[in-house]
Design a protein around this motif. Structure first.
Motif, mmCIF file in Angstrom:
data_model
loop_
_atom_site.group_PDB
_atom_site.id
_atom_site.type_symbol
_atom_site.label_atom_id
_atom_site.label_comp_id
_atom_site.label_asym_id
_atom_site.label_seq_id
_atom_site.Cartn_x
_atom_site.Cartn_y
_atom_site.Cartn_z
ATOM 1 N N ASP A 159 0.822 -1.227 0.000
ATOM 2 C CA ASP A 159 0.000 0.000 0.000
ATOM 3 C C ASP A 159 0.851 1.270 0.000
ATOM 4 O O ASP A 159 0.329 2.384 0.085
ATOM 5 N N ASP A 166 2.952 1.038 9.417
ATOM 6 C CA ASP A 166 1.599 0.632 9.017
ATOM 7 C C ASP A 166 0.917 -0.105 10.165
ATOM 8 O O ASP A 166 1.374 -1.165 10.592
ATOM 9 N N PHE A 168 -1.847 -1.555 9.965
ATOM 10 C CA PHE A 168 -2.478 -2.724 9.348
ATOM 11 C C PHE A 168 -1.580 -3.223 8.202
ATOM 12 O O PHE A 168 -1.901 -3.046 7.029
ATOM 13 N N ASN A 171 -3.258 -5.272 5.334
ATOM 14 C CA ASN A 171 -4.484 -4.758 4.735
ATOM 15 C C ASN A 171 -4.124 -3.566 3.853
ATOM 16 O O ASN A 171 -3.794 -2.484 4.342
ATOM 17 N N ASN A 173 -5.935 -1.625 2.236
ATOM 18 C CA ASN A 173 -6.895 -0.523 2.285
ATOM 19 C C ASN A 173 -6.793 0.318 3.550
ATOM 20 O O ASN A 173 -7.438 1.359 3.654
ATOM 21 N N GLU A 174 -6.003 -0.133 4.525
ATOM 22 C CA GLU A 174 -5.869 0.585 5.796
ATOM 23 C C GLU A 174 -4.406 0.659 6.208
ATOM 24 O O GLU A 174 -3.653 -0.289 6.005
ATOM 25 N N SER A 175 -4.018 1.773 6.817
ATOM 26 C CA SER A 175 -2.657 1.878 7.358
ATOM 27 C C SER A 175 -2.613 2.699 8.645
ATOM 28 O O SER A 175 -1.622 2.660 9.369
ATOM 29 N N ASP A 177 -4.792 4.133 12.284
ATOM 30 C CA ASP A 177 -5.906 4.023 13.237
ATOM 31 C C ASP A 177 -5.720 5.153 14.244
ATOM 32 O O ASP A 177 -5.155 4.952 15.327
ATOM 33 N N THR A 183 -9.922 -0.138 14.237
ATOM 34 C CA THR A 183 -10.561 0.023 12.954
ATOM 35 C C THR A 183 -9.839 1.168 12.246
ATOM 36 O O THR A 183 -9.647 2.239 12.823
ATOM 37 N N GLY A 184 -9.450 0.901 11.004
ATOM 38 C CA GLY A 184 -8.694 1.905 10.274
ATOM 39 C C GLY A 184 -9.485 3.168 9.990
ATOM 40 O O GLY A 184 -10.716 3.204 10.095
ATOM 41 N N ASN A 185 -8.802 4.231 9.617
ATOM 42 C CA ASN A 185 -9.433 5.514 9.331
ATOM 43 C C ASN A 185 -10.202 5.490 8.013
ATOM 44 O O ASN A 185 -11.068 6.342 7.811
ATOM 45 N N ASN A 186 -9.903 4.586 7.111
ATOM 46 C CA ASN A 186 -10.603 4.564 5.806
ATOM 47 C C ASN A 186 -11.958 3.911 5.888
ATOM 48 O O ASN A 186 -12.265 3.000 6.460
#
Length: 186
Positions: A159, A166, A168, A171, A173-175, A177, A183-186
């Protein structure tokens, strides 16, 4: 008494010839029994790569040998942890020659036992003790499928954010929090 000795001699000779004949028949039966033999050894199984990565297609090759004075047919089966990979691969081997077949396999991470079996169509004359090979291999995780194992990859999810920075790392789609709620910010 002489008659008994002669009769006894004839019986001994007859028993000797019967034993000799039975030994010969047993030897010939064993020679014929394995005269149409398909074989497979550890050296006959190879892979298209030496480093196995998750999701990367790997070709598994097997070369069966005919130890026979006749042409033989059968199938080769490939297994990953006892689950067959693709279907039966037919083999046709000219007397005293070989046939090589292969399957393509897409592995998951972890330790795998790869088993290859040669199964002749006419099993009655085959020695089953030399028809199977097993080998264990380790498949490394490659989450982003970039050809670099996670253990050597600075960005496992590809990503653009280093795994060190990172939250996450697996993942894409997420990096981040920001509020720490997992839970990620996206």
């Amino acid at each position: 008494n002489i008659f008994r000795v002669i009769l006894s001699d004839v019986k001994i000779k007859r028993l000797f010839w019967h034993a000799l004949l039975l030994t010969y028949l047993l030897f010939m039966t064993m020679a014929v029994a394995f005269s149409a033999d398909l074989t497979l050894s550890a050296a006959d199984v190879s892979f298209s790569t030496k480093t196995f990565l998750e999701g990367q297609s790997t070709r598994i090759y097997a070369t069966a040998h005919s130890i026979s004075n006749i042409d033989l047919r059968g199938v080769t089966r490939f297994f990953d942890n006892d689950a067959q990979i693709q279907g039966d691969q037919p083999i046709s081997i000219v007397s005293s020659q070989t046939d090589t077949v292969f399957v393509d396999w897409i592995p998951t991470p972890g330790v795998h036992t790869i088993k290859v079996k040669v199964i002749p169509f006419e099993e009655g004359y085959d020695n089953p003790a030399n028809n199977s090979v097993e080998t264990q291999i380790t498949v490394f995780a490659d989450t982003d499928r970039d050809g670099i194992a996670n253990q050597s990859d600075g960005d496992d999810d590809n990503d653009g954010v280093s795994d060190v920075d990172d939250t996450f790392p697996l993942n894409k789609n997420e990096s981040v929090d920001s509020d720490g709620d997992s839970t990620g910010n996206n």
